[in-house]
Design a protein around this motif. Structure first.
Motif, PDB file in Angstrom:
ATOM      1  N   PHE A 195       0.815  -1.296  -0.085  1.00 53.01           N
ATOM      2  CA  PHE A 195       0.065   0.019  -0.048  1.00 53.01           C
ATOM      3  C   PHE A 195       0.790   1.022   0.031  1.00 53.01           C
ATOM      4  CE2 PHE A 195      -4.248   1.452   0.818  1.00 53.01           C
ATOM      5  CZ  PHE A 195      -3.971   2.821   0.850  1.00 53.01           C
ATOM      6  N   THR A 196       0.747   1.980  -1.158  1.00 55.73           N
ATOM      7  CA  THR A 196       1.708   3.246  -1.039  1.00 55.73           C
ATOM      8  C   THR A 196       1.175   4.546  -0.416  1.00 55.73           C
ATOM      9  OG1 THR A 196       0.957   3.795  -3.176  1.00 55.73           O
ATOM     10  CG2 THR A 196       2.702   2.657  -3.162  1.00 55.73           C
ATOM     11  N   ASP A 197       1.892   5.140   0.489  1.00 55.16           N
ATOM     12  CA  ASP A 197       1.250   6.161   1.245  1.00 55.16           C
ATOM     13  C   ASP A 197       0.712   7.309   0.580  1.00 55.16           C
ATOM     14  OD1 ASP A 197       4.062   6.282   3.619  1.00 55.16           O
ATOM     15  OD2 ASP A 197       2.205   4.744   3.109  1.00 55.16           O
ATOM     16  N   MET A 198       1.131   7.466  -0.751  1.00 60.38           N
ATOM     17  CA  MET A 198       0.448   8.397  -1.733  1.00 60.38           C
ATOM     18  C   MET A 198       0.702   7.903  -3.049  1.00 60.38           C
ATOM     19  SD  MET A 198       3.877   8.948  -1.712  1.00 60.38           S
ATOM     20  CE  MET A 198       4.233   9.626  -0.300  1.00 60.38           C
ATOM     21  N   THR A 248      -6.478   0.786 -12.564  1.00 61.25           N
ATOM     22  CA  THR A 248      -7.417   1.019 -11.550  1.00 61.25           C
ATOM     23  C   THR A 248      -6.345   1.180 -10.196  1.00 61.25           C
ATOM     24  OG1 THR A 248      -7.493  -1.160 -10.667  1.00 61.25           O
ATOM     25  CG2 THR A 248      -8.648  -0.682 -12.331  1.00 61.25           C
ATOM     26  N   ASP A 249      -6.996   1.482  -9.192  1.00 60.90           N
ATOM     27  CA  ASP A 249      -6.216   1.837  -8.043  1.00 60.90           C
ATOM     28  C   ASP A 249      -5.766   0.357  -7.280  1.00 60.90           C
ATOM     29  OD1 ASP A 249      -8.463   2.981  -5.421  1.00 60.90           O
ATOM     30  OD2 ASP A 249      -8.382   1.295  -6.916  1.00 60.90           O
ATOM     31  N   VAL A 250      -5.954  -0.662  -7.787  1.00 64.17           N
ATOM     32  CA  VAL A 250      -5.793  -1.989  -7.305  1.00 64.17           C
ATOM     33  C   VAL A 250      -5.056  -2.753  -8.388  1.00 64.17           C
ATOM     34  CG1 VAL A 250      -6.081  -4.244  -6.036  1.00 64.17           C
ATOM     35  CG2 VAL A 250      -7.535  -1.869  -5.324  1.00 64.17           C
ATOM     36  N   ILE A 251      -3.706  -3.107  -8.420  1.00 69.56           N
ATOM     37  CA  ILE A 251      -3.103  -3.605  -9.546  1.00 69.56           C
ATOM     38  C   ILE A 251      -2.698  -5.225  -8.840  1.00 69.56           C
ATOM     39  CG2 ILE A 251      -1.302  -4.012 -11.198  1.00 69.56           C
ATOM     40  CD1 ILE A 251      -1.057  -1.013 -11.185  1.00 69.56           C
ATOM     41  N   ASP A 304       1.552 -14.205  -5.110  1.00 67.58           N
ATOM     42  CA  ASP A 304       0.860 -13.020  -5.500  1.00 67.58           C
ATOM     43  C   ASP A 304       1.078 -11.544  -4.915  1.00 67.58           C
ATOM     44  OD1 ASP A 304      -2.166 -14.942  -6.010  1.00 67.58           O
ATOM     45  OD2 ASP A 304      -0.534 -14.801  -7.321  1.00 67.58           O
ATOM     46  N   THR A 305       1.239 -10.616  -5.743  1.00 68.40           N
ATOM     47  CA  THR A 305       1.313  -9.283  -5.013  1.00 68.40           C
ATOM     48  C   THR A 305       0.038  -8.597  -5.485  1.00 68.40           C
ATOM     49  OG1 THR A 305       3.690  -9.181  -5.419  1.00 68.40           O
ATOM     50  CG2 THR A 305       2.820  -7.162  -5.109  1.00 68.40           C
ATOM     51  N   VAL A 306      -0.318  -7.698  -4.573  1.00 73.11           N
ATOM     52  CA  VAL A 306      -1.321  -6.541  -4.698  1.00 73.11           C
ATOM     53  C   VAL A 306      -0.750  -5.228  -4.516  1.00 73.11           C
ATOM     54  CG1 VAL A 306      -3.873  -5.956  -4.194  1.00 73.11           C
ATOM     55  CG2 VAL A 306      -3.045  -8.327  -4.128  1.00 73.11           C
ATOM     56  N   ILE A 307      -0.867  -4.547  -5.167  1.00 74.20           N
ATOM     57  CA  ILE A 307      -0.558  -2.892  -5.127  1.00 74.20           C
ATOM     58  C   ILE A 307      -1.822  -2.182  -4.834  1.00 74.20           C
ATOM     59  CG2 ILE A 307       0.666  -1.022  -5.797  1.00 74.20           C
ATOM     60  CD1 ILE A 307       2.156  -2.983  -7.868  1.00 74.20           C
ATOM     61  N   GLU A 308      -2.150  -1.717  -3.685  1.00 74.08           N
ATOM     62  CA  GLU A 308      -3.196  -0.861  -3.405  1.00 74.08           C
ATOM     63  C   GLU A 308      -2.734   0.589  -3.629  1.00 74.08           C
ATOM     64  OE1 GLU A 308      -5.630  -4.148  -0.858  1.00 74.08           O
ATOM     65  OE2 GLU A 308      -6.194  -2.116  -1.725  1.00 74.08           O
ATOM     66  N   ASN A 309      -3.872   1.373  -3.913  1.00 76.19           N
ATOM     67  CA  ASN A 309      -3.512   2.739  -3.892  1.00 76.19           C
ATOM     68  C   ASN A 309      -2.493   3.226  -5.074  1.00 76.19           C
ATOM     69  OD1 ASN A 309      -3.824   5.644  -3.217  1.00 76.19           O
ATOM     70  ND2 ASN A 309      -2.173   5.972  -1.975  1.00 76.19           N
ATOM     71  N   ALA A 310      -2.723   2.355  -6.125  1.00 82.17           N
ATOM     72  CA  ALA A 310      -1.754   2.318  -7.288  1.00 82.17           C
ATOM     73  C   ALA A 310      -1.930   3.544  -8.277  1.00 82.17           C
ATOM     74  CB  ALA A 310      -1.906   1.038  -8.146  1.00 82.17           C
ATOM     75  N   ALA A 311      -1.056   3.952  -8.628  1.00 85.00           N
ATOM     76  CA  ALA A 311      -1.138   5.032  -9.883  1.00 85.00           C
ATOM     77  C   ALA A 311      -2.000   4.386 -11.144  1.00 85.00           C
ATOM     78  CB  ALA A 311       0.140   5.518 -10.369  1.00 85.00           C
ATOM     79  N   ARG A 312      -3.027   5.421 -11.554  1.00 85.46           N
ATOM     80  CA  ARG A 312      -3.850   5.116 -12.607  1.00 85.46           C
ATOM     81  C   ARG A 312      -3.299   5.571 -13.981  1.00 85.46           C
ATOM     82  NH1 ARG A 312      -9.224   6.857  -9.975  1.00 85.46           N
ATOM     83  NH2 ARG A 312     -10.106   6.031 -11.760  1.00 85.46           N
TER      84      ARG A 312
END
Ligand code: EPZ
Length: 425
Positions: free
Chosen positions: A161-164, A214-217, A183-191
């Motif tokens: 989860f990235t802070d920004m 989307t913001d979840v990759i 598996d990796t999930v990136i939340e708050n991802a750049a779109r």
């Protein structure tokens, strides 16, 4: 150092082709490190930053062949996971080799990029994500020294989860995850569309990625990636820059090899300013045709991550507002120091008041040509636009900033009727 000399006045009219996207090409060049098989790229723009990245990859042992806007990269002979300060300091995007080197070689020595004119540009989110994936990272003598701790020699899939919202942070972590275990999930991802273009390239290389844009990759790690071909997407910021230049000069310009697809907010703002954009909503068009009014209406903007108004278009809109009718408020929310072009525009006669991250502008009838200094890439573009409409000659110094991110800009503007020339110092 070279400078540009512009004589203001001519309306821009005619047609130019838009080049491939710098901010898609840079991470995609780094993706070649993930595979021992060739990556063939087309529509690669001819920019100094691209040249710097290719030099950096070649130093690591990547075989690079370039023919026009096609680049072939073969990282089968990759032997040195090192990105030295001498190269990284000239191009911050070099940090994008960190994730791929760690994933492919199990180690990486990448110089910290350091700040630039627009801000401190930290990379703490890149490091935080790679630590969560099981790497061991120390920052020593200005270098990020990373290695994989696990005896398997592979990164571990993780929930990140990235802070920004961070564009290159998302890209670094997505590339690293392609070869991780699990598996990796990136939340708050750049779109950003450039993240999507990178994901599409990685998938063509055999990566398993879903949710890009989307913001979840989600990324499922695979054993290895394979050969692929990929065409770099059009540069939406070059597109927006030329649209602003045409709009400011009351012009009539068609841009080919691009589309409105990734520029909705910018297109809306140009229409609010009084421009007609033929086929503005048609996704199928492979071109954009802008017809500008004799004088624009001022438009307020607030920068924010995609799909909101892009920070990379803020300086260009400050230039068009300088001569538009009315008052505009510009808020910069992404970078802490991205108003460096304002003082240079004031030298040309612009009425701008800066208060923190907010600029209040009142359009003037005419700017006066003067000598000004480029401070960063998009600030340079802003000064070019202002020079196109200022009375008399404008001399823009330190245009090496411009050459980093615009492909033959003075040749393209000359094609559209601008009176612009480069003077070698
Ligand atoms: C990318 O930079 C672009 N560069 C920039 O384009 C663009 O302005 C920026 O994204 C925002 O859209 C490339 O893609 C090569 P961020 P990036 O990480 O990734 C903070 C141009 O003109 N942050 O999205 O470096 C950061 O300080 C260039 O073509 C952290 O604090 O930007 C900023 O305030 C300029 N820690 C914000 O997040 C981190 O680890 C967004 O930065 C990472 C970022």
């Amino acid at each position: 150092m070279d400078k540009l000399v512009i004589t203001g006045g001519p309306r821009l009219c005619g047609e130019v082709a838009i080049s491939g996207a710098k901010n898609a090409a840079l991470p995609i060049l780094c993706a070649s490190l993930l595979s021992a098989e060739p990556l063939i790229l087309s529509n690669v723009p001819d920019l100094n930053d691209i040249g710097t990245m290719l030099k950096l990859l070649a130093q690591m042992g990547v075989k690079v062949e370039r023919e026009g806007n096609q680049v072939t990269l073969d990282a089968s002979g990759l032997h040195s996971p090192l990105a030295p300060y001498e190269l990284v300091k000239t191009m911050r995007a070099s940090i994008l080799v960190l994730g791929p080197l760690l994933a492919r070689c199990g180690e990486a020595h990448v110089s910290l990029p350091g700040g630039c004119a627009i801000g401190a540009r930290p990379v703490d989110q890149h490091i935080k994500g790679l630590l969560a994936m099981g790497s061991e990272i120390a920052v020593e003598h200005g270098y990020v020294v990373a290695k994989i701790g696990a005896r398997t020699g592979k990164l571990k899939g993780a929930r990140l989860f990235t802070d920004m919202v961070t564009v290159t942070g998302t890209e670094n972590l997505m590339m690293a995850a392609c070869l991780a275990e699990g598996d990796t999930v990136i939340e708050n991802a750049a779109r950003e569309p450039e993240v999507v273009d990178l994901a599409q390239c990685l998938v063509s290389m055999g990566a398993q990625i879903s949710g890009a844009g989307t913001d979840v990759i989600r990324i499922r790690g695979v054993e290895r990636l394979h050969a692929a071909c990929h065409r770099i997407m059009p540069d939406r910021i070059e597109t927006g820059t030329f649209l602003c230049a045409a709009a400011a000069t009351g012009g009539d310009v068609r841009l080919t090899g691009t589309s409105t697809a990734y520029l909705d907010v910018v297109i809306d703002k140009l229409m609010d300013a009084g421009c007609e954009i033929v086929g503005a909503r048609s996704r199928s068009l492979e071109s954009i045709h802008l017809i500008a009014p004799p004088r624009l209406k001022a438009v307020s903007i607030r920068t924010s991550p995609y799909p909101a108004f892009p920070t990379d278009m803020q300086a260009q809109f400050m230039a068009i507002n300088a001569v538009a009718e009315g008052t505009a408020i510009i808020r910069e929310t992404i970078f802490e120091n991205r108003f460096m072009h304002a003082v240079e525009l004031q030298r040309l006669g612009a009425d701008i008041k800066i208060d923190g991250n907010t600029a209040v502008m009142k359009g003037v009838d005419r700017l006066q040509g003067a000598t000004v200094m480029a401070t960063d890439l998009r600030a340079s573009a802003s000064l070019v636009i202002a020079g196109l409409v200022a009375e008399g000659e404008t001399h823009i110094e330190r245009i090496y900033h411009l050459d980093r991110g615009y492909d033959h800009i003075e040749a393209k503007l000359t094609t559209l009727g601008a009176a612009i020339r480069r003077e070698r110092a």
